[in-house]
Design a protein around this motif. Structure first.
Motif, PDB file in Angstrom:
ATOM      1  N   ILE B 135      30.860  -5.962  36.512  1.00  0.00           N
ATOM      2  CA  ILE B 135      31.740  -6.730  36.159  1.00  0.00           C
ATOM      3  C   ILE B 135      31.760  -6.955  34.430  1.00  0.00           C
ATOM      4  O   ILE B 135      30.751  -6.992  34.005  1.00  0.00           O
ATOM      5  CB  ILE B 135      31.643  -8.116  36.946  1.00  0.00           C
ATOM      6  CG1 ILE B 135      31.847  -7.948  38.255  1.00  0.00           C
ATOM      7  CG2 ILE B 135      32.623  -9.235  36.207  1.00  0.00           C
ATOM      8  CD1 ILE B 135      33.215  -7.827  38.807  1.00  0.00           C
ATOM      9  N   GLY B 136      33.074  -6.898  33.869  1.00  0.00           N
ATOM     10  CA  GLY B 136      33.222  -6.879  32.429  1.00  0.00           C
ATOM     11  C   GLY B 136      32.648  -5.804  31.819  1.00  0.00           C
ATOM     12  O   GLY B 136      32.209  -5.711  30.595  1.00  0.00           O
ATOM     13  N   THR B 137      32.317  -4.451  32.423  1.00  0.00           N
ATOM     14  CA  THR B 137      32.257  -3.368  31.638  1.00  0.00           C
ATOM     15  C   THR B 137      33.089  -2.487  31.710  1.00  0.00           C
ATOM     16  O   THR B 137      34.110  -2.439  32.553  1.00  0.00           O
ATOM     17  CB  THR B 137      30.940  -2.611  32.464  1.00  0.00           C
ATOM     18  OG1 THR B 137      31.416  -2.267  33.548  1.00  0.00           O
ATOM     19  CG2 THR B 137      29.533  -3.714  32.518  1.00  0.00           C
ATOM     20  N   PHE B 138      33.300  -1.494  30.755  1.00  0.00           N
ATOM     21  CA  PHE B 138      34.146  -0.393  30.698  1.00  0.00           C
ATOM     22  C   PHE B 138      34.213   0.352  31.975  1.00  0.00           C
ATOM     23  O   PHE B 138      35.365   0.768  32.568  1.00  0.00           O
ATOM     24  CB  PHE B 138      33.694   0.357  29.441  1.00  0.00           C
ATOM     25  CG  PHE B 138      34.752   1.641  29.257  1.00  0.00           C
ATOM     26  CD1 PHE B 138      36.001   1.492  28.569  1.00  0.00           C
ATOM     27  CD2 PHE B 138      34.590   2.930  29.461  1.00  0.00           C
ATOM     28  CE1 PHE B 138      37.024   2.282  28.343  1.00  0.00           C
ATOM     29  CE2 PHE B 138      35.202   4.154  29.245  1.00  0.00           C
ATOM     30  CZ  PHE B 138      36.490   3.626  28.721  1.00  0.00           C
ATOM     31  N   TRP B 139      33.223   0.938  32.321  1.00  0.00           N
ATOM     32  CA  TRP B 139      33.073   1.669  33.461  1.00  0.00           C
ATOM     33  C   TRP B 139      33.585   1.021  34.922  1.00  0.00           C
ATOM     34  O   TRP B 139      34.250   1.727  35.835  1.00  0.00           O
ATOM     35  CB  TRP B 139      31.744   2.389  33.668  1.00  0.00           C
ATOM     36  CG  TRP B 139      31.424   3.337  32.342  1.00  0.00           C
ATOM     37  CD1 TRP B 139      30.957   3.155  31.256  1.00  0.00           C
ATOM     38  CD2 TRP B 139      32.378   4.640  32.343  1.00  0.00           C
ATOM     39  NE1 TRP B 139      30.643   4.155  30.610  1.00  0.00           N
ATOM     40  CE2 TRP B 139      31.730   5.161  31.180  1.00  0.00           C
ATOM     41  CE3 TRP B 139      33.250   5.355  33.209  1.00  0.00           C
ATOM     42  CZ2 TRP B 139      32.096   6.378  30.668  1.00  0.00           C
ATOM     43  CZ3 TRP B 139      33.456   6.692  32.354  1.00  0.00           C
ATOM     44  CH2 TRP B 139      33.059   7.023  31.302  1.00  0.00           C
ATOM     45  N   GLY B 217      37.725  -6.551  34.592  1.00  0.00           N
ATOM     46  CA  GLY B 217      37.181  -6.369  33.166  1.00  0.00           C
ATOM     47  C   GLY B 217      36.825  -7.872  32.397  1.00  0.00           C
ATOM     48  O   GLY B 217      35.984  -7.589  31.478  1.00  0.00           O
ATOM     49  N   ALA B 218      37.459  -8.882  33.021  1.00  0.00           N
ATOM     50  CA  ALA B 218      37.271 -10.221  32.182  1.00  0.00           C
ATOM     51  C   ALA B 218      35.738 -10.610  32.264  1.00  0.00           C
ATOM     52  O   ALA B 218      35.170 -10.452  33.256  1.00  0.00           O
ATOM     53  CB  ALA B 218      38.106 -11.341  32.596  1.00  0.00           C
ATOM     54  N   ARG B 222      39.323  -6.423  27.471  1.00  0.00           N
ATOM     55  CA  ARG B 222      40.927  -6.896  27.511  1.00  0.00           C
ATOM     56  C   ARG B 222      41.700  -5.628  27.080  1.00  0.00           C
ATOM     57  O   ARG B 222      41.882  -5.087  25.903  1.00  0.00           O
ATOM     58  CB  ARG B 222      40.960  -7.958  26.471  1.00  0.00           C
ATOM     59  CG  ARG B 222      39.935  -9.317  26.951  1.00  0.00           C
ATOM     60  CD  ARG B 222      40.282 -10.290  25.919  1.00  0.00           C
ATOM     61  NE  ARG B 222      41.333 -11.147  26.219  1.00  0.00           N
ATOM     62  CZ  ARG B 222      41.559 -11.944  25.054  1.00  0.00           C
ATOM     63  NH1 ARG B 222      40.896 -12.243  23.940  1.00  0.00           N
ATOM     64  NH2 ARG B 222      42.843 -12.859  25.311  1.00  0.00           N
ATOM     65  N   THR B 223      42.616  -5.278  28.082  1.00  0.00           N
ATOM     66  CA  THR B 223      43.401  -4.227  27.805  1.00  0.00           C
ATOM     67  C   THR B 223      44.770  -4.909  27.303  1.00  0.00           C
ATOM     68  O   THR B 223      44.964  -6.060  27.336  1.00  0.00           O
ATOM     69  CB  THR B 223      43.543  -3.479  29.045  1.00  0.00           C
ATOM     70  OG1 THR B 223      44.429  -4.192  30.012  1.00  0.00           O
ATOM     71  CG2 THR B 223      42.405  -2.903  29.891  1.00  0.00           C
ATOM     72  N   MET B 224      45.415  -3.858  26.885  1.00  0.00           N
ATOM     73  CA  MET B 224      46.835  -4.325  26.314  1.00  0.00           C
ATOM     74  C   MET B 224      47.654  -5.304  27.286  1.00  0.00           C
ATOM     75  O   MET B 224      48.239  -6.683  27.005  1.00  0.00           O
ATOM     76  CB  MET B 224      47.735  -3.303  25.907  1.00  0.00           C
ATOM     77  CG  MET B 224      47.505  -2.728  24.696  1.00  0.00           C
ATOM     78  SD  MET B 224      47.818  -3.972  23.129  1.00  0.00           S
ATOM     79  CE  MET B 224      49.600  -3.482  22.728  1.00  0.00           C
ATOM     80  N   PRO B 225      47.819  -5.080  28.425  1.00  0.00           N
ATOM     81  CA  PRO B 225      48.584  -6.020  29.154  1.00  0.00           C
ATOM     82  C   PRO B 225      47.783  -7.247  29.629  1.00  0.00           C
ATOM     83  O   PRO B 225      48.475  -8.457  29.874  1.00  0.00           O
ATOM     84  CB  PRO B 225      48.698  -5.074  30.895  1.00  0.00           C
ATOM     85  CG  PRO B 225      48.286  -3.758  30.355  1.00  0.00           C
ATOM     86  CD  PRO B 225      47.385  -3.640  29.124  1.00  0.00           C
ATOM     87  N   VAL B 226      46.561  -7.108  29.750  1.00  0.00           N
ATOM     88  CA  VAL B 226      46.030  -8.307  29.940  1.00  0.00           C
ATOM     89  C   VAL B 226      45.862  -9.382  28.715  1.00  0.00           C
ATOM     90  O   VAL B 226      46.138 -10.641  29.099  1.00  0.00           O
ATOM     91  CB  VAL B 226      44.248  -8.034  30.249  1.00  0.00           C
ATOM     92  CG1 VAL B 226      43.465  -9.405  30.117  1.00  0.00           C
ATOM     93  CG2 VAL B 226      44.018  -7.415  31.361  1.00  0.00           C
ATOM     94  N   LEU B 227      45.765  -8.768  27.532  1.00  0.00           N
ATOM     95  CA  LEU B 227      45.922  -9.470  26.384  1.00  0.00           C
ATOM     96  C   LEU B 227      47.534 -10.240  26.318  1.00  0.00           C
ATOM     97  O   LEU B 227      47.564 -11.357  25.837  1.00  0.00           O
ATOM     98  CB  LEU B 227      45.878  -8.450  25.146  1.00  0.00           C
ATOM     99  CG  LEU B 227      45.807  -9.357  23.707  1.00  0.00           C
ATOM    100  CD1 LEU B 227      44.505  -9.993  23.644  1.00  0.00           C
ATOM    101  CD2 LEU B 227      46.280  -8.175  22.624  1.00  0.00           C
ATOM    102  N   MET B 228      48.307  -9.519  26.722  1.00  0.00           N
ATOM    103  CA  MET B 228      49.681  -9.583  26.537  1.00  0.00           C
ATOM    104  C   MET B 228      49.815 -10.921  27.755  1.00  0.00           C
ATOM    105  O   MET B 228      50.592 -12.044  27.149  1.00  0.00           O
ATOM    106  CB  MET B 228      50.751  -8.790  27.150  1.00  0.00           C
ATOM    107  CG  MET B 228      52.157  -9.162  26.792  1.00  0.00           C
ATOM    108  SD  MET B 228      53.177  -7.869  27.023  1.00  0.00           S
ATOM    109  CE  MET B 228      53.187  -7.733  28.857  1.00  0.00           C
ATOM    110  N   ILE B 229      49.358 -11.007  28.702  1.00  0.00           N
ATOM    111  CA  ILE B 229      49.156 -12.085  29.832  1.00  0.00           C
ATOM    112  C   ILE B 229      48.722 -13.344  29.066  1.00  0.00           C
ATOM    113  O   ILE B 229      49.167 -14.444  29.267  1.00  0.00           O
ATOM    114  CB  ILE B 229      48.604 -11.767  30.849  1.00  0.00           C
ATOM    115  CG1 ILE B 229      49.529 -10.547  31.821  1.00  0.00           C
ATOM    116  CG2 ILE B 229      48.266 -12.776  31.860  1.00  0.00           C
ATOM    117  CD1 ILE B 229      48.915 -10.216  33.391  1.00  0.00           C
TER     118      ILE B 229
END
Lengths: 344, 274
Positions: B135-139, B217-218, B222-229
């Motif tokens: 949880i919270g990791t790139f992979w 990921g949280a 934080r990916t783009m869509p997550v950031l946008m939300i």
């Protein structure tokens, strides 16, 4: 000198059906042999075994004395032309033809020369840059032929190559293919279910049924003298009449014919062109339908028990539906137990 | 003559109605969002904004978290797509061309992930990932997004490989090509455009994937869509979200343009068995 030798080849599919059953054939150098038979007769399976796309269950296939039975297709000196032509649509005509030469690491200049020569041969000079889907059906089939020829295979294999073409084109292409084959003197095995194709092209035809040879020989001989009722019915149009022989007289319904063979059941075979009709006070058959083809006519007849016969006549206007006629066969053959026992 | 003029005069009203409706539904919201992105002042009841400008672009693009998210999203999509291709394409070829025990069950299991409500599945996976410290990791995010690409990357390539004419491959064997060479020179180019479509779809799909990226990921990733939300949810300024969403059009727009040039309309349809 390229000779194909097929010895006792059997192909059994899972489930136990014999697609090809102990089949043997020798094709001489430069000869064109036609495998002719209905679908399911094993002719395509046999061709695919020669090409290396199927493995025989038993038997041997040799080309010029070299055993190729277990070689994969890419290591056999055979060239196959497929029914669906199977051109590579992502390459243009030139690349389709050059692919095999490139695999043989031929220098580019030589490849260009060879491809241009073979395109010239099949009548498509200057078509190298075309994509295959820009070509007509006949042109595509010519490219497919050229793709095989450019590699100068020892044995050319043709798997119903004209089946997808219309009648007119088919006739023209088979003349062309025959010309090319004879000019190059290339040993060829040709599969077809079209008897006119086999009769017009082949040096020799092999009629197949149920994975076995029914009859083998020159086309005209097979046509004139079919050795089994199957061949008689398959090659050309044939009246096959089953009946009884008693005291040298063949009888079916009202129709009788002198037949000097032992008593018992027999199948009488008469070509429509060998069955003459005459007017008679004691008619043996009734005219069912008359078809006028211009050059000749075809009369459908019914014996009293409903057996349908066909007769080819020069003057169809002399006959009309319902008319009673007498039958005068000029040449017949008779079969018993799948064997020819009489021929006149 | 009469038939010619009548066909020319006839107008396809139902077709036009559909086109207008689709335009309103699809283009309408896009126009509103795009307008907001270039708006500095827009107060009720005005129909058009009082002041246009690039102020919020400057502010949005000046934020380091936006750039981090964009780079992360691109990296994530690339890794996921490559891994997916590496796993799925050979599998798709096997499904399309080989017979092996359990083939149908395996094929179905690849798609089973899409048979359940996605969020429930994600929560269950998150529970497992929690124990695995993913949880919270790139992979962790890579893994969860891989699942999402399976459908495109298996189904479409399987259809593509099946659509390749076996006779074409046999003809290549016939002229002297080894099985490997046949795959490389005939099968792959024949199936190529459709497979490219699948790769493109999976890249774009991963880029926009939100639920998995957010749940797994949280807070670290934080990916783009997550950031946008999070912008839309937490910021009172509409423009931040609007600018980001306009920015997010860019990859899909480029992908679509590229796809149109390379593939042409037929390949997508063929990929779906059309």
């Amino acid at each position: 000198m390229s000779v194909l030798h097929i010895a006792e080849v059997t192909k059994t599919f899972s489930g136990g059906t014999h697609a090809v059953n102990s089949f043997s054939l020798d094709v001489a150098d430069g000869e064109l042999v036609c495998l002719l038979g209905p679908s399911g007769s094993g002719k395509s399976t046999l061709l695919r075994m020669v090409g290396g796309f199927e493995q025989p269950t038993s038997g041997r296939i040799t080309i010029d004395g070299e055993d190729v039975t277990h070689l994969p297709p890419e290591r056999r000196p055979t060239g196959m032309v497929f029914q669906s032509h199977a051109l590579w649509t992502h390459m243009n005509v030139f690349k389709n033809l050059a692919f095999g030469l490139k695999l043989r690491r031929m220098p580019a200049g030589e490849i260009r020369e060879k491809v241009e020569a073979v395109l010239e041969l099949v009548g498509l000079a200057g078509y190298g840059d075309r994509m295959t889907n820009q070509l007509s059906g006949g042109q595509q089939q010519r490219v497919a032929l050229a793709r095989s020829l450019v590699l100068e295979p020892k044995i050319l294999l043709l798997d119903e190559p004209f089946a997808s073409l219309d009648q007119h084109l088919r006739e023209r292409l088979r003349e062309e293919v025959r010309d090319i084959q004879q000019r190059l003197g290339i040993t060829t095995l040709f599969v077809t279910h079209g008897q006119d194709e086999a009769l017009s092209m082949a040096d020799r035809i092999v009629v197949m049924a149920n994975g076995k040879t029914e009859q083998m020989g020159r086309p005209d001989v097979v046509y004139r003298d079919p050795k089994t009722p199957f061949v008689a019915g398959f090659i050309g149009t044939m009246n096959l009449v089953e009946g009884e022989v008693t005291n040298g007289q063949f009888t079916r319904s009202d129709f009788t014919f002198p037949l000097p063979i032992a008593d018992g059941p027999a199948t009488l075979a008469i070509r429509p062109e060998a069955l003459d009709l005459t007017a008679s006070d004691t008619p043996k058959a009734t005219v069912h339908r008359v078809t006028d083809y211009g050059s000749h006519g075809l009369v459908d007849l019914d014996l009293a028990d409903g057996t349908r016969l066909k007769s080819m006549v020069a003057h169809p206007d002399l006959f009309r539906t319902g008319q009673g006629v007498d039958l005068k066969p000029r040449a017949v053959a008779a079969y018993r137990n799948n064997q020819q026992i009489f021929r006149s | 003559m009469t038939s010619l003029t009548s066909t020319r005069a006839r107008i396809d009203w139902s077709g036009i109605a559909f086109a207008v409706l689709l335009t309103l539904v699809i283009i309408g919201p896009l126009v509103v969002v795009a307008t907001w992105a270039f708006t500095e002042v827009w107060r009720y009841p005005n129909i058009i904004p009082q002041k246009f400008g690039f102020r919020f672009w400057g502010q949005t693009l000046g934020r380091p978290d936006v750039w981090n998210a964009l780079m992360l999203s691109l990296k994530l999509s690339t890794v996921v797509t490559l891994l997916s291709a590496l796993i799925c394409l050979p599998a798709a070829y096997a499904f399309a061309r080989m017979k092996f025990p359990g083939r149908d069950i395996l094929f179905f299991s690849f798609l089973a992930g899409h048979a359940f409500p996605k969020f429930g599945l994600l929560v269950a996976i998150a529970a497992i990932f929690l124990q695995l410290n993913l949880i919270g990791t790139f992979w962790g995010v890579v893994l969860i997004q891989l699942v999402g690409t399976l459908m495109f990357m298996i189904w479409i390539p399987v259809a593509a490989f099946q659509a390749v004419d076996r006779r074409m491959e046999e003809a290549a064997r016939d002229v002297g090509a080894s099985p490997l060479r046949v795959f490389w020179s005939i099968t792959l180019p024949q199936a190529g455009p459709t497979i490219f479509a699948a790769v493109l779809l999976s890249f774009v799909g991963t880029f926009y994937e939100t639920e998995g990226a957010w749940l797994i990921g949280a807070p670290g990733i934080r990916t783009m869509p997550v950031l946008m939300i999070s912008y839309i949810n937490n910021q009172m300024v509409i423009q931040y979200g609007a600018v980001l969403s306009v920015l997010l059009w860019v990859p899909s727009f480029i992908a679509l343009m590229f796809a149109r040039r390379v593939i042409g309309g037929g390949a997508f349809a063929r990929g779906f068995g059309g």
